[in-house]
Design a protein around this motif. Structure first.
Motif, PDB file in Angstrom:
ATOM      1  N   GLN A 191      40.647  32.282  28.248  1.00 48.29           N
ATOM      2  CA  GLN A 191      41.490  32.068  27.064  1.00 48.29           C
ATOM      3  C   GLN A 191      42.896  32.481  27.458  1.00 48.29           C
ATOM      4  OE1 GLN A 191      41.040  30.256  24.508  1.00 48.29           O
ATOM      5  NE2 GLN A 191      40.355  31.474  22.754  1.00 48.29           N
ATOM      6  N   SER A 192      43.718  31.503  27.812  1.00 52.70           N
ATOM      7  CA  SER A 192      45.041  31.821  28.347  1.00 52.70           C
ATOM      8  C   SER A 192      45.961  32.447  27.308  1.00 52.70           C
ATOM      9  CB  SER A 192      45.690  30.557  28.924  1.00 52.70           C
ATOM     10  OG  SER A 192      45.880  29.580  27.911  1.00 52.70           O
ATOM     11  N   ALA A 193      45.706  32.167  26.035  1.00 53.71           N
ATOM     12  CA  ALA A 193      46.489  32.768  24.952  1.00 53.71           C
ATOM     13  C   ALA A 193      45.513  33.396  23.970  1.00 53.71           C
ATOM     14  CB  ALA A 193      47.362  31.727  24.265  1.00 53.71           C
ATOM     15  N   ALA A 194      44.963  34.546  24.359  1.00 58.10           N
ATOM     16  CA  ALA A 194      43.925  35.196  23.551  1.00 58.10           C
ATOM     17  C   ALA A 194      44.499  35.818  22.286  1.00 58.10           C
ATOM     18  CB  ALA A 194      43.207  36.255  24.377  1.00 58.10           C
ATOM     19  N   ALA A 195      45.708  36.372  22.379  1.00 59.57           N
ATOM     20  CA  ALA A 195      46.332  37.022  21.218  1.00 59.57           C
ATOM     21  C   ALA A 195      47.770  37.378  21.549  1.00 59.57           C
ATOM     22  CB  ALA A 195      45.566  38.283  20.809  1.00 59.57           C
ATOM     23  N   LEU A 196      48.581  37.509  20.501  1.00 58.32           N
ATOM     24  CA  LEU A 196      49.949  38.011  20.665  1.00 58.32           C
ATOM     25  C   LEU A 196      49.891  39.530  20.702  1.00 58.32           C
ATOM     26  CD1 LEU A 196      53.001  37.183  20.737  1.00 58.32           C
ATOM     27  CD2 LEU A 196      53.036  37.654  18.281  1.00 58.32           C
ATOM     28  N   ASP A 197      50.441  40.106  21.745  1.00 56.98           N
ATOM     29  CA  ASP A 197      50.401  41.554  21.974  1.00 56.98           C
ATOM     30  C   ASP A 197      51.526  42.233  21.180  1.00 56.98           C
ATOM     31  OD1 ASP A 197      50.271  44.123  22.943  1.00 56.98           O
ATOM     32  OD2 ASP A 197      50.680  43.603  25.031  1.00 56.98           O
ATOM     33  N   VAL A 198      51.142  43.007  20.157  1.00 54.67           N
ATOM     34  CA  VAL A 198      52.112  43.701  19.300  1.00 54.67           C
ATOM     35  C   VAL A 198      51.765  45.192  19.249  1.00 54.67           C
ATOM     36  CG1 VAL A 198      53.053  43.941  16.966  1.00 54.67           C
ATOM     37  CG2 VAL A 198      52.536  41.667  17.874  1.00 54.67           C
ATOM     38  N   THR A 199      52.754  46.040  19.497  1.00 54.99           N
ATOM     39  CA  THR A 199      52.577  47.483  19.361  1.00 54.99           C
ATOM     40  C   THR A 199      53.271  47.939  18.090  1.00 54.99           C
ATOM     41  OG1 THR A 199      52.469  47.821  21.752  1.00 54.99           O
ATOM     42  CG2 THR A 199      53.020  49.732  20.413  1.00 54.99           C
ATOM     43  N   TRP A 200      52.500  48.531  17.171  1.00 56.40           N
ATOM     44  CA  TRP A 200      53.076  48.959  15.893  1.00 56.40           C
ATOM     45  C   TRP A 200      54.002  50.149  16.125  1.00 56.40           C
ATOM     46  CZ3 TRP A 200      53.219  46.078  11.837  1.00 56.40           C
ATOM     47  CH2 TRP A 200      53.684  46.619  10.638  1.00 56.40           C
TER      48      TRP A 200
ATOM     49  N   MET B 188      56.050  31.507  18.895  1.00 62.86           N
ATOM     50  CA  MET B 188      55.528  32.101  17.669  1.00 62.86           C
ATOM     51  C   MET B 188      54.841  31.085  16.766  1.00 62.86           C
ATOM     52  SD  MET B 188      56.002  35.360  17.591  1.00 62.86           S
ATOM     53  CE  MET B 188      55.813  35.699  15.831  1.00 62.86           C
ATOM     54  N   LEU B 189      55.073  29.811  16.975  1.00 59.81           N
ATOM     55  CA  LEU B 189      54.545  28.801  16.059  1.00 59.81           C
ATOM     56  C   LEU B 189      53.016  28.840  15.934  1.00 59.81           C
ATOM     57  CD1 LEU B 189      56.904  25.765  16.828  1.00 59.81           C
ATOM     58  CD2 LEU B 189      57.070  27.444  14.974  1.00 59.81           C
ATOM     59  N   PRO B 190      52.248  28.828  17.046  1.00 57.36           N
ATOM     60  CA  PRO B 190      50.789  28.884  16.881  1.00 57.36           C
ATOM     61  C   PRO B 190      50.303  30.186  16.268  1.00 57.36           C
ATOM     62  CG  PRO B 190      51.404  29.036  19.203  1.00 57.36           C
ATOM     63  CD  PRO B 190      52.641  28.671  18.457  1.00 57.36           C
ATOM     64  N   VAL B 191      51.085  31.251  16.401  1.00 54.24           N
ATOM     65  CA  VAL B 191      50.729  32.534  15.767  1.00 54.24           C
ATOM     66  C   VAL B 191      50.898  32.430  14.258  1.00 54.24           C
ATOM     67  CG1 VAL B 191      51.303  34.991  15.606  1.00 54.24           C
ATOM     68  CG2 VAL B 191      51.382  33.831  17.835  1.00 54.24           C
TER      69      VAL B 191
ATOM     70  N   ILE C 250      46.547  31.422  16.911  1.00 48.98           N
ATOM     71  CA  ILE C 250      46.447  32.556  17.831  1.00 48.98           C
ATOM     72  C   ILE C 250      46.518  33.837  17.018  1.00 48.98           C
ATOM     73  CG2 ILE C 250      47.564  33.782  19.740  1.00 48.98           C
ATOM     74  CD1 ILE C 250      48.619  31.119  20.745  1.00 48.98           C
ATOM     75  N   PRO C 251      45.576  34.769  17.216  1.00 49.02           N
ATOM     76  CA  PRO C 251      45.622  36.021  16.447  1.00 49.02           C
ATOM     77  C   PRO C 251      46.700  36.970  16.962  1.00 49.02           C
ATOM     78  CG  PRO C 251      43.805  36.067  17.999  1.00 49.02           C
ATOM     79  CD  PRO C 251      44.407  34.689  18.102  1.00 49.02           C
ATOM     80  N   VAL C 252      46.964  37.985  16.168  1.00 46.71           N
ATOM     81  CA  VAL C 252      47.898  39.036  16.542  1.00 46.71           C
ATOM     82  C   VAL C 252      47.089  40.297  16.822  1.00 46.71           C
ATOM     83  CG1 VAL C 252      49.843  40.456  15.806  1.00 46.71           C
ATOM     84  CG2 VAL C 252      49.743  38.055  15.147  1.00 46.71           C
TER      85      VAL C 252
ATOM     86  N   LYS D 124      50.607  36.290   6.572  1.00 45.27           N
ATOM     87  CA  LYS D 124      49.415  35.424   6.713  1.00 45.27           C
ATOM     88  C   LYS D 124      49.002  35.269   8.181  1.00 45.27           C
ATOM     89  CE  LYS D 124      50.298  32.814   2.472  1.00 45.27           C
ATOM     90  NZ  LYS D 124      51.392  33.693   2.002  1.00 45.27           N
ATOM     91  N   LEU D 125      48.854  36.409   8.850  1.00 42.98           N
ATOM     92  CA  LEU D 125      48.503  36.433  10.262  1.00 42.98           C
ATOM     93  C   LEU D 125      47.037  36.805  10.452  1.00 42.98           C
ATOM     94  CD1 LEU D 125      51.593  38.483  11.499  1.00 42.98           C
ATOM     95  CD2 LEU D 125      51.351  35.994  11.506  1.00 42.98           C
ATOM     96  N   ARG D 126      46.431  36.266  11.483  1.00 45.96           N
ATOM     97  CA  ARG D 126      45.078  36.683  11.884  1.00 45.96           C
ATOM     98  C   ARG D 126      45.202  37.948  12.726  1.00 45.96           C
ATOM     99  NH1 ARG D 126      43.028  32.216  15.476  1.00 45.96           N
ATOM    100  NH2 ARG D 126      41.331  33.703  15.811  1.00 45.96           N
ATOM    101  N   MET D 127      44.638  39.021  12.238  1.00 45.50           N
ATOM    102  CA  MET D 127      44.844  40.320  12.879  1.00 45.50           C
ATOM    103  C   MET D 127      43.606  40.794  13.621  1.00 45.50           C
ATOM    104  SD  MET D 127      45.897  43.944  11.082  1.00 45.50           S
ATOM    105  CE  MET D 127      45.683  45.511  11.940  1.00 45.50           C
ATOM    106  N   ILE D 128      43.836  41.373  14.792  1.00 44.62           N
ATOM    107  CA  ILE D 128      42.839  42.149  15.526  1.00 44.62           C
ATOM    108  C   ILE D 128      43.438  43.540  15.703  1.00 44.62           C
ATOM    109  CG2 ILE D 128      41.554  42.409  17.685  1.00 44.62           C
ATOM    110  CD1 ILE D 128      41.805  39.360  18.043  1.00 44.62           C
TER     111      ILE D 128
END
Length: 364
Positions: free
Chosen positions: A129-138, A175-178, A183-185, A206-210
């Motif tokens: 999965q080349s784009a598994a998720a957007l990597d975000v650090t809170w 960011m568009l597919p996110v 693509i989840p965040v 309205k983001l898909r969150m992990i």
């Protein structure tokens, strides 16, 4: 605790399981005698820097934590080094897939994490999965200022999405597919208050969150459950978050998450600990997590969380033949992994560590 996959034999063709059960080997098939060994699905570590970071003190060998707080267009997969010495080390303990994150906790929006096999000639071959998720650090330090910057970045991306200007912006294009939910965040947040803030943020946009790497859950557990947000837990073998926490706080967290009805997986989040993935799951079993759930948390659950359960995560017809053969329970430290297969190909369990062991053991 010993519950291996109960099959008599498997047939593999073109890297996939094509038959399972009491079957005869077709003419010309290569037969591997696994008498006395136990078969398990390949393990998946849901939080690493494998393939991106080699020697942390040598910056030329580290491809995480790029410059800039917001770099969503960076793709971890294209920077993966298939010749990394970390791959054979983790394979030797049954880990056939990893999620590798580009940020290393050094950026707010770091780019796209990748799910990949731990063996292969090229990153294209290794990619699951080349784009598994957007990597975000809170944000934790200087939180109010960074929260505002994060909010403005996502708001600007949403304005870009609505306008679709002729002059393209590579960061906002990424960011568009996110924003469209494709693509989840993956949001790294450790404390209860930060987890609640991250949930509210994802609701608003309205983001898909992990959720990645929580150290406590508290009231956030019910909110995560209500939204079916999966959780990637960090190392069970770690110290408590707060001085006032119980000494076993990290050990019991997986069982708490399970009792709250959350789908969990494990990530080790440091290359030196990836090989210890099964023992983190084992410690959670000792502190209340059911054994079957611990196995699922390093096999089927992560496959489902990262959207590849149709390809990996269990020994099933049609899936990639990722599995390990052991002489005992793989969650026990005394168990030896005898053979590892990635996409139907037997992978070497030799590594720099085993080579050095042999070298100095035979020193005259």
């Amino acid at each position: 605790m010993d519950q291996p996959a109960r099959v008599a034999s498997v047939l593999i063709d073109k890297g996939k399981f094509v038959a399972i059960g009491n079957i005869a080997a077709p003419d010309g098939a290569q037969v591997i005698d696994a008498t006395g060994l136990k078969m398990y699905p390949g393990f998946i570590d849901s939080g690493t820097e494998v393939g991106l970071s080699e020697i942390t003190s040598l910056k030329e060998s580290v491809d995480t934590g790029e410059q800039g707080e917001f770099t969503p267009n960076l793709r971890a997969i294209v920077a993966v080094n298939p010749e990394s010495e970390h791959f054979p080390v983790v394979r030797s303990n049954g880990i056939t897939s990893v999620v590798t994150f580009p940020g290393g906790g050094k950026q707010i929006v770091a780019g796209l994490a990748a799910l990949l096999h731990t063996d292969g000639w090229t990153w294209e071959q290794m990619s699951l999965q080349s784009a598994a998720a957007l990597d975000v650090t809170w944000p934790e330090k200087d939180a109010s200022k960074l929260d505002a910057k994060l909010e403005e970045f996502f708001a600007a991306a949403e304005r870009y999405r609505a306008a679709r200007p002729s002059k393209r912006d590579v960061a906002f294009e990424a960011m568009l597919p996110v924003l469209e939910g494709k693509i989840p965040v993956a949001i790294a947040a450790a404390q209860e208050k930060d987890i609640l803030s991250a949930i509210e943020f994802c609701d608003r946009h309205k983001l898909r969150m992990i959720l990645v790497g929580p150290r406590e859950l508290g009231k956030a557990a019910a909110e995560l459950k209500a939204r079916s947000i999966p959780v990637v837990l960090g190392r069970t073998l770690s110290l408590p978050l707060h001085d006032s926490d119980r000494v076993d706080a990290a050990y019991t967290l997986p069982a708490q998450a399970y009792r709250a009805g959350l789908k969990i997986a494990f990530g080790t989040f440091n290359n030196q600990f990836v090989r210890d993935l099964p023992y983190n799951a084992a410690t959670a079993v000792a502190y209340g997590l059911p054994y079957e759930e611990a196995l699922k948390a390093i096999t089927l659950n992560p496959a489902e969380i990262w959207g590849v359960a149709d390809r990996v995560g269990s020994i099933s017809i049609g899936k990639s033949a990722d599995f390990l053969l052991t002489d005992g329970d793989p969650l026990e430290t005394r168990t030896q992994v005898r053979q590892v297969f990635v996409a139907g190909v037997r992978s070497s369990t030799d590594s720099r560590q085993t080579r050095l062991y042999a070298k100095y053991r035979n020193r005259k």
